[in-house]
Design a protein around this motif. Structure first.
Motif, mmCIF file in Angstrom:
data_model
loop_
_atom_site.group_PDB
_atom_site.id
_atom_site.type_symbol
_atom_site.label_atom_id
_atom_site.label_comp_id
_atom_site.label_asym_id
_atom_site.label_seq_id
_atom_site.Cartn_x
_atom_site.Cartn_y
_atom_site.Cartn_z
ATOM 1 N N ARG A 40 -2.907 -4.903 -7.567
ATOM 2 C CA ARG A 40 -1.630 -5.264 -7.162
ATOM 3 C C ARG A 40 -1.585 -4.166 -5.862
ATOM 4 N NH1 ARG A 40 2.895 -3.476 -9.885
ATOM 5 N NH2 ARG A 40 3.974 -4.558 -8.429
ATOM 6 N N GLU A 41 -1.209 -4.599 -4.637
ATOM 7 C CA GLU A 41 -1.184 -3.947 -3.511
ATOM 8 C C GLU A 41 0.146 -3.343 -3.097
ATOM 9 O OE1 GLU A 41 -2.835 -6.149 0.035
ATOM 10 O OE2 GLU A 41 -4.210 -7.248 -1.428
ATOM 11 N N THR A 42 0.348 -1.916 -3.830
ATOM 12 C CA THR A 42 1.635 -1.781 -3.974
ATOM 13 C C THR A 42 1.915 -0.562 -2.953
ATOM 14 O OG1 THR A 42 0.694 0.182 -5.318
ATOM 15 C CG2 THR A 42 1.698 -1.856 -6.434
ATOM 16 N N ASN A 49 -3.230 0.349 0.918
ATOM 17 C CA ASN A 49 -3.719 -1.008 0.195
ATOM 18 C C ASN A 49 -5.180 -1.305 0.364
ATOM 19 O OD1 ASN A 49 -1.122 -1.882 -0.551
ATOM 20 N ND2 ASN A 49 -0.653 -2.798 1.124
ATOM 21 N N HIS A 91 7.078 -14.953 -1.728
ATOM 22 C CA HIS A 91 5.959 -14.099 -2.724
ATOM 23 C C HIS A 91 4.753 -14.883 -2.866
ATOM 24 C CE1 HIS A 91 9.071 -11.291 -4.101
ATOM 25 N NE2 HIS A 91 9.779 -12.433 -4.227
#
Length: 199
Positions: A40-42, A49, A91
């Motif tokens: 997950r690119e948080t 990232n 999304h």
């Protein structure tokens, strides 16, 4: 046998583009694909990232890994879409929807105020725990409608600076070789090449 580096992406376009760039800058280095888990690119920055992805690939494969996080930064939008470039319209990654939404948001913005830049941040992570981060920026402006059939993402509306005024083209009208020699990823990888030599 050439040294291998894992490219931490499932994006086939990025794999093809970075392999071509690496072949120009470091022909002794073989870029291999990555089929492991996608993190997950948080992060809130390109560097965050890129490091998340490179560290995940390095941990999964035990090999030197690099990852690119990149996007389009539009000046009049305060640098957006930025890290949200791939998901600008929602999304689900939908390049066409992203491009159409951005054009709609800029519909009333005149040409002098349509400046933008593609930004690429590349992170390199070694199994020993070393990490390096470099950045490339490709300035230009945005066309009012898509042109060309090459490239991907926002390429059909990005007009790089430095072209003759009477022959300006979007990146989607450039050949792959032209793009690979001048793009934000090419600029970032030029900065990364001497670091790869050290490692």
């Amino acid at each position: 046998m050439p040294r291998q580096v894992v490219l931490a992406t499932h994006n086939a376009h990025k794999v093809e583009e970075l392999r071509a760039i690496v072949a120009r800058v470091r022909p002794d280095l073989e870029v291999v694909g990555y089929d492991g888990p996608e993190p997950r690119e948080t992060g809130t920055t390109f560097a965050d990232n890129a490091l998340i992805k490179a560290r995940t690939a390095c941990a999964h494969t035990g090999q030197l890994a690099l990852a690119d996080d990149s996007g389009l930064c539009v000046d009049v939008l305060g640098g957006s879409p930025g890290v949200f470039s791939a998901y600008w319209a929602g999304h689900v990654k939908d390049a066409t929807a992203n491009l159409e939404l951005l054009l709609d948001q800029l519909a009333d913005i005149s040409d002098p105020h349509r400046s933008a830049q593609f930004v690429s941040t590349i992170a390199l992570v070694s199994p020993e725990g070393d990490h390096r981060v470099v950045e490339g920026r490709w300035p230009g402006r945005l066309a009012t409608a898509p042109r060309g059939v090459g490239g991907f993402g926002y390429d059909p509306i990005f007009v790089p600076d430095g072209q003759p005024a009477d022959a300006e083209r979007t990146v989607a009208e450039w050949s792959a070789a032209e793009k690979n020699a001048a793009s934000h990823r090419a600029l970032a990888f030029v900065a990364l090449a001497p670091i790869l030599q050290e490692l």
